[in-house]
Scaffold this motif. Structure first.
Motif, PDB file in Angstrom:
ATOM      1  N   UNK A   1      43.179  51.517 -18.527  1.00 47.52           N
ATOM      2  CA  UNK A   1      43.992  51.450 -19.748  1.00 47.52           C
ATOM      3  C   UNK A   1      44.303  52.849 -20.275  1.00 47.52           C
ATOM      4  N   UNK A   2      43.305  53.702 -20.286  1.00 50.63           N
ATOM      5  CA  UNK A   2      43.512  55.062 -20.777  1.00 50.63           C
ATOM      6  C   UNK A   2      44.450  55.860 -19.882  1.00 50.63           C
ATOM      7  N   UNK A   3      44.336  55.664 -18.574  1.00 45.61           N
ATOM      8  CA  UNK A   3      45.194  56.398 -17.646  1.00 45.61           C
ATOM      9  C   UNK A   3      46.655  55.991 -17.806  1.00 45.61           C
ATOM     10  N   UNK A   4      46.908  54.696 -17.986  1.00 40.30           N
ATOM     11  CA  UNK A   4      48.276  54.225 -18.195  1.00 40.30           C
ATOM     12  C   UNK A   4      48.855  54.861 -19.457  1.00 40.30           C
ATOM     13  N   UNK A   5      48.058  54.929 -20.516  1.00 44.82           N
ATOM     14  CA  UNK A   5      48.505  55.545 -21.754  1.00 44.82           C
ATOM     15  C   UNK A   5      48.814  57.026 -21.546  1.00 44.82           C
ATOM     16  N   UNK A   6      47.952  57.738 -20.836  1.00 45.94           N
ATOM     17  CA  UNK A   6      48.156  59.172 -20.607  1.00 45.94           C
ATOM     18  C   UNK A   6      49.425  59.425 -19.801  1.00 45.94           C
ATOM     19  N   UNK A   7      49.690  58.600 -18.794  1.00 44.18           N
ATOM     20  CA  UNK A   7      50.887  58.799 -17.969  1.00 44.18           C
ATOM     21  C   UNK A   7      52.155  58.430 -18.725  1.00 44.18           C
ATOM     22  N   UNK A   8      52.053  57.470 -19.637  1.00 46.41           N
ATOM     23  CA  UNK A   8      53.223  57.143 -20.459  1.00 46.41           C
ATOM     24  C   UNK A   8      53.591  58.339 -21.348  1.00 46.41           C
ATOM     25  N   UNK A   9      52.589  58.969 -21.934  1.00 48.28           N
ATOM     26  CA  UNK A   9      52.828  60.134 -22.788  1.00 48.28           C
ATOM     27  C   UNK A   9      53.480  61.262 -21.996  1.00 48.28           C
ATOM     28  N   UNK A  10      53.078  61.432 -20.742  1.00 47.56           N
ATOM     29  CA  UNK A  10      53.602  62.516 -19.915  1.00 47.56           C
ATOM     30  C   UNK A  10      54.956  62.178 -19.301  1.00 47.56           C
ATOM     31  N   UNK A  11      55.504  60.991 -19.585  1.00 42.46           N
ATOM     32  CA  UNK A  11      56.786  60.555 -19.021  1.00 42.46           C
ATOM     33  C   UNK A  11      56.739  60.429 -17.503  1.00 42.46           C
TER      34      UNK A  11
ATOM     35  N   UNK B   1      53.563  62.045   1.210  1.00 41.71           N
ATOM     36  CA  UNK B   1      54.210  62.784   0.129  1.00 41.71           C
ATOM     37  C   UNK B   1      55.693  62.442   0.126  1.00 41.71           C
ATOM     38  N   UNK B   2      56.004  61.198  -0.301  1.00 44.25           N
ATOM     39  CA  UNK B   2      57.385  60.738  -0.325  1.00 44.25           C
ATOM     40  C   UNK B   2      58.162  61.455  -1.416  1.00 44.25           C
ATOM     41  N   UNK B   3      59.434  61.623  -1.188  1.00 45.78           N
ATOM     42  CA  UNK B   3      60.281  62.259  -2.195  1.00 45.78           C
ATOM     43  C   UNK B   3      61.203  63.246  -1.529  1.00 45.78           C
ATOM     44  N   UNK B   4      61.472  64.348  -2.223  1.00 43.53           N
ATOM     45  CA  UNK B   4      62.277  65.397  -1.635  1.00 43.53           C
ATOM     46  C   UNK B   4      63.746  65.058  -1.589  1.00 43.53           C
ATOM     47  N   UNK B   5      64.322  65.148  -0.373  1.00 41.71           N
ATOM     48  CA  UNK B   5      65.777  65.077  -0.218  1.00 41.71           C
ATOM     49  C   UNK B   5      66.353  63.753  -0.689  1.00 41.71           C
ATOM     50  N   UNK B   6      65.635  62.646  -0.498  1.00 37.63           N
ATOM     51  CA  UNK B   6      66.198  61.344  -0.857  1.00 37.63           C
ATOM     52  C   UNK B   6      66.402  61.189  -2.358  1.00 37.63           C
ATOM     53  N   UNK B   7      65.753  62.030  -3.167  1.00 36.98           N
ATOM     54  CA  UNK B   7      65.917  61.954  -4.619  1.00 36.98           C
ATOM     55  C   UNK B   7      66.678  63.157  -5.181  1.00 36.98           C
ATOM     56  N   UNK B   8      67.364  63.888  -4.316  1.00 35.44           N
ATOM     57  CA  UNK B   8      68.144  65.030  -4.772  1.00 35.44           C
ATOM     58  C   UNK B   8      69.203  64.564  -5.771  1.00 35.44           C
ATOM     59  N   UNK B   9      69.250  65.203  -6.904  1.00 39.09           N
ATOM     60  CA  UNK B   9      70.214  64.828  -7.935  1.00 39.09           C
ATOM     61  C   UNK B   9      69.751  63.723  -8.851  1.00 39.09           C
ATOM     62  N   UNK B  10      68.627  63.073  -8.519  1.00 38.93           N
ATOM     63  CA  UNK B  10      68.115  62.006  -9.381  1.00 38.93           C
ATOM     64  C   UNK B  10      67.425  62.618 -10.592  1.00 38.93           C
ATOM     65  N   UNK B  11      67.705  62.094 -11.762  1.00 43.64           N
ATOM     66  CA  UNK B  11      67.116  62.617 -12.999  1.00 43.64           C
ATOM     67  C   UNK B  11      65.810  61.878 -13.267  1.00 43.64           C
ATOM     68  N   UNK B  12      64.726  62.617 -13.258  1.00 45.67           N
ATOM     69  CA  UNK B  12      63.404  62.051 -13.506  1.00 45.67           C
ATOM     70  C   UNK B  12      63.154  61.935 -15.009  1.00 45.67           C
ATOM     71  N   UNK B  13      62.194  61.072 -15.417  1.00 46.90           N
ATOM     72  CA  UNK B  13      61.957  60.850 -16.859  1.00 46.90           C
ATOM     73  C   UNK B  13      61.680  62.128 -17.645  1.00 46.90           C
ATOM     74  N   UNK B  14      60.891  63.049 -17.078  1.00 42.41           N
ATOM     75  CA  UNK B  14      60.594  64.271 -17.833  1.00 42.41           C
ATOM     76  C   UNK B  14      61.817  65.171 -17.956  1.00 42.41           C
ATOM     77  N   UNK B  15      62.746  65.094 -16.968  1.00 42.08           N
ATOM     78  CA  UNK B  15      63.993  65.857 -17.078  1.00 42.08           C
ATOM     79  C   UNK B  15      64.839  65.320 -18.227  1.00 42.08           C
ATOM     80  N   UNK B  16      64.864  64.003 -18.365  1.00 41.70           N
ATOM     81  CA  UNK B  16      65.655  63.377 -19.414  1.00 41.70           C
ATOM     82  C   UNK B  16      65.117  63.722 -20.794  1.00 41.70           C
ATOM     83  N   UNK B  17      63.800  63.854 -20.893  1.00 38.37           N
ATOM     84  CA  UNK B  17      63.191  64.180 -22.190  1.00 38.37           C
ATOM     85  C   UNK B  17      63.298  65.660 -22.524  1.00 38.37           C
ATOM     86  N   UNK B  18      63.633  66.498 -21.532  1.00 40.56           N
ATOM     87  CA  UNK B  18      63.577  67.951 -21.733  1.00 40.56           C
ATOM     88  C   UNK B  18      64.528  68.429 -22.814  1.00 40.56           C
TER      89      UNK B  18
END
Length: 464
Positions: A97-107, A191-208
């Motif tokens: 429960x605490x971890x879910x809360x912490x990750x929500x705060x961090x976007x 370590x999935x990610x990288x090129x397939x998400x190029x240009x995708x706006x992540x939650x922390x980018x949106x909050x910036x």
């Protein structure tokens, strides 16, 4: 300005060149095995949030040395309300429960890119980018590797807040080092990610963009030490937010919730002429200012056209439109995206956020002009909805029930086709709108009870 794009190539180079010091390899493997022992618990968090289990393990190591009786956000006890940033969290029944809360705060909830570059960026942001300014690779990532500390690289350590000692070397292993060791012991880690998400706006980018504006505002208000206007809510920014909340009688959390954003925005504005009374157009003007703060800047994403509140008319006396705009602003200020369902904030909690936001915008010396129930909305909105909340709530409940019962069909015509179009355009309508309508109706009833108790209720109408 620090951003993921500006550091991405550096993270890629550092990961490719990372070597664990021979004298620290046994220690790194021992820590990695401890992380793997908690895999089942970390996977529970991954199912709720979408955050990879190995990322949770790395945060857990640095923040709490794998103690499952602590809050992941800062390492304090699960069983008490937290007293360091993020403050006022908990208590929590379980580590999950605490971890879910912490990750929500961090976007982090709803994030899709978990490639190594983005992961290292998030880990460094979690601790702060102070080492970047010193030209030193952060020991939070690279401690125990040849990338940090002599003889191969520069050392240095922040021995306390804002105090850097270039002669000190952090002895704790870095998260990138532990991840490297974990991958050698568990081949399932990818370590999935990288090129397939190029240009995708992540939650922390949106909050910036919102965070940058708040950092600029806090600097204008005299933040000490001055904040880097980088769009990252790191330790210094949260400390400044906490100081502002303490000075202005807000709940001290260190977080940019809707009420705090509204208060900071108001604090940077010049007060109007003495004795000027607020009207609805003034309220909407303030909301438009707040919308500009919460809306990403030019060149970024904008509010979808289907969301109420994308534009605000100059003048409106429609309370329903006003509430739609308020809810859209609260949702933009505190996004709850991603696969989390059971732990998402309830609509009633969102209604409370609206009340907090309006109270901050419209309160006069902290004293409502009306009773406690209507006064929670501020003088203007309280008077506007005085005597109307129950009717609006009941009417909204009936309309929501009607719309929720309609199945959208592309071939339907007439009223059924119109209602189906509305339903399909507003996903989750019943889950959101029905509790809000019922809460509004209940609020109206409370207001009436309050008036009867105070003897201010209007006399009953005579009937013939």
């Amino acid at each position: 300005m620090i951003s993921f794009e500006s550091l991405k190539a550096e993270y890629e180079r550092n990961w490719a060149g990372l070597e664990i010091r021979p004298g620290r390899l046994a220690e790194a493997n021992a820590v990695a095995r401890k992380a793997l022992n908690g895999k089942a618990t970390y996977q529970q968090i991954e199912r709720l949030t979408g955050v990879p289990w190995h990322f949770t393990a790395l945060c857990h190591y640095r923040e709490a040395n794998f103690d499952f009786d602590t809050y992941l956000g800062n390492g304090e006890s699960l069983h008490r309300v937290t007293t360091i940033v993020p403050k006022g969290r908990g208590p929590f029944a379980t580590f999950v429960d605490g971890a879910v809360d912490a990750f929500r705060i961090e976007n982090f909830i709803g994030a899709r890119d978990w490639g190594i570059e983005r992961m290292l960026f998030r880990l460094e942001a979690f601790n702060g980018f102070g080492y970047q300014a010193k030209g030193v690779k952060s020991p939070y990532l690279y401690g125990g590797s040849t990338l940090y500390g002599p003889p191969e690289a520069r050392g240095g350590k922040f021995v306390r807040d804002h105090v850097f000692d270039s002669n000190q070397v952090d002895s704790q292993l870095g998260t990138a080092v532990i991840l490297h060791a974990m991958m050698s012991l568990d081949s399932s880690i990818t370590l999935d990610g990288g090129a397939q998400f190029a240009g995708h706006i992540e939650p922390e980018d949106e909050a910036a963009s919102t965070i940058v504006l708040m950092q600029q505002a806090l600097n204008r208000l005299g933040a000490n030490p001055p904040l880097a206007e980088d769009g990252i809510s790191g330790p210094k920014t949260r400390a400044a937010v906490s100081q502002f909340q303490q000075r202005n009688g807000l709940r001290d959390t260190g977080l940019l919730d809707a009420a705090t954003v509204a208060a900071i925005t108001r604090a940077t504005q010049q007060p109007g002429p003495a004795g000027q009374t607020a009207d609805l157009s003034d309220v909407l003007t303030r909301l438009e200012d707040l919308a500009q703060v919460l809306r990403p800047s030019a060149g970024g994403t904008t509010l979808p056209a289907t969301i109420p509140g994308n534009t605000l008319p100059a003048v409106s006396n429609d309370p329903i439109s006003l509430f739609e705009r308020l809810f859209s602003l609260v949702n933009k200020a505190t996004p709850m995206p991603g696969p989390v369902t059971a732990t998402n904030a309830a609509p009633v909690d969102q209604l409370k956020q609206v009340v907090d936001l309006l109270s901050t915008l419209l309160s006069k010396d902290g004293k409502p002009m009306l009773g406690q129930v209507n006064g929670a909305l501020g003088e203007t909105i309280g008077k506007l909805l005085d005597g109307k909340k129950t009717a609006l709530g009941i009417g909204g409940s009936l309309i929501t029930a009607l719309l929720s019962s309609v199945t959208a069909s592309p071939n339907a015509g007439g009223l059924a086709g119109l209602l189906g179009t509305i339903v399909s355009a507003v996903p989750g309508l019943g889950q959101f709108a029905m509790p809000i309508s019922l809460a509004l109706a209940a609020w109206g009833v409370l207001g009436k009870l309050e008036k009867w108790a105070q003897g201010t209720a209007p006399p009953p109408k005579l009937t013939t």
